[in-house]
Design a protein around this motif. Sequence first.
Motif: not given
Length: 469
Positions: A276-285, A303-310
Motif C-alpha cells: 500500500l502507498l498512501l498519499l495526502n490522505s486522512w484516515l480517521h475515527n 497523511c493524517c491518521f487520527s481518532e481511534a479507541a485503540g
Amino acid sequence: MNVLKRILFIAAVIFGLSAGSCISDDFTDSPEARLAFSTDTVSFGTVFTDLATPTARLLVINNNKKGVNISSIRFQNPETPFRMNVDGVSGMSFQDVEIRGNDSIYVFLECYLEADDSTIPQLTSDKLEFVTNGNVQTVEVEAWGWNVTRLKNVTIDSDTRFTAERPYIIFDTLTVDPGVTLMIDPGAWLLFHDKARLNVKGTVIAQGSVDNMIRMSGDRLDDVLPDVAYDVLAGQWGGIDIAAESFGNRLEYVDMRSTVSGLRIDSCGDLSKSKLLLLNSWLHNSQGNVLSSKYARVDAYGCCFSEAAGSVVNLTGGSHRFVQCTIANSYLFSSLYEPNLQLTYCMPDEQTEDNPNPLMTASFENGIVWGEIGDPIDPGDLIGSEVFMRYMLFKANGSDDENFIDCVWNEDPMFFTVRDEYYFNYRLQPDSPALGRGYSGFVTNECLYDMDGLNRLANGNPALGAYAD
C-alpha cells in the motif's frame, strides 16, 4: 347521615369539582392566537432516492394562556413525498388537534424520494399548513434528493472503475477478486451501510485530487446532535481489509472515516512488493485502529491518521516509511489507554523460531505523534532496532539517541482541533512550534504538496506533520 359521613361527602364533592377543574381547559377562538414553531424550514438536507430518510421533527408551540384547536394540519401538495406523524398517529392530514395553553406538540416528518435520471441533487419542497382560528401558517419542508448506485453483496471479478457521477452505497461486503483492479476516480463517494466492508484481494487504485478527494464513509448523512454530523461517531461501517495476496494498492487524496476497524493490512511476509502507498490522505475515527498492518510494506506521505479507541497506527513487522505524517488522537467515545503509535516485532528479542519473518524496518520523518493522554509510542526505547524517528514531534519528555534524531519533545503542536466541540482539524495554528522544524531533505516529490495543495518548502524548512501550515 351522621356528621362524619356528611363531612366526608362534602369533601369528596369539593375534591371532585376541583379535580375536574384541573383537567378541564379553556380554549380560545380568537384570531389573534397564533402558533410558534421551532423552525420556519424543516430541511432533510441531502438524502438518497429510493431510501427512507431519517426522521425530522418540528416543535409546534402554543404561547397563549388558553388552549388552541388546530382545525387542520396538512401538506399543500396532495402528491407530496413527505409524511408526518402527530401525537403518535401517522397520516397525510389531521383535524382538530388541541394544544393546551403554554404547551407544545411534536410533528415528526419523513420523506421518500423516487429515483430519476439526474446526476446532481435535486430540490423537492412543500409547505406544511396549520389553520388555527382562521389563521393560516406554513412551515417549509425540503429535501435534496440524490440518485445513487446500490451495491449489495457484490464481487468485482473484472477490472472496474467507480466514477464521481453518482455516490455508491455498499451493503454487506464489496469484494475485489484476486487479479482484478478497482479504479476509483477523483470526487467519487463510497458510502457503506452498517457493518459493510471493502475486502480487497486484488488491487484498489483510488486517486483523488486536491480539489476532489475520494470519500469513504458511513451512509448516515443526518445529524446526531444539532450541527454535529452523524459520522462523528465511529463504527458506522466495518472498514477496509487488504488481504495477504493483494499488492500494489494506492490511496491518494482519500478521506476515510467512521469505521469499526479502520484499514487492516494482512501479508504473507513478502516485502519485495508494495502492499500500500498512501498519499495526502486522512484516515480517521475508528472504534479500533485507524491503520493496522502485519508484515507488509507500507509507505505513507503527507497523511493524517487520527481518532481511534485503540492505537491510531498499529504496525507489526514489515517495512515502513512515514514522511510528513500526523498521528494524533482526540477520540471522544471511550477511555484512551493505548499508545498512538504501536510498533511490534521490531526488537531483536521478539524474533523466534516460530516467526522467521524479518524484523520491522521503518523510518518516521518530519512527523507528529500526539494524543490526549497516554504514551505517544510503544516501545519508547528503540535502541537495537531498525526503526528510526527523525525530526519528529512527540507528546513525551525524552531525549535524542541513535534512533531518535533531532526530535522535538513535549511541545504542543497547537492543532485547531477542539475536541469537546467535535471539531477535528490537524492543521497548525500560526504560533505552532511545529512550523519550520522539519528537514527539507525528507520532502520528496510524493509529499512536496500537502492535502491543501500548499508547497511545503515555500517558506524554507517544512513544518512537521501532514499540513504545510
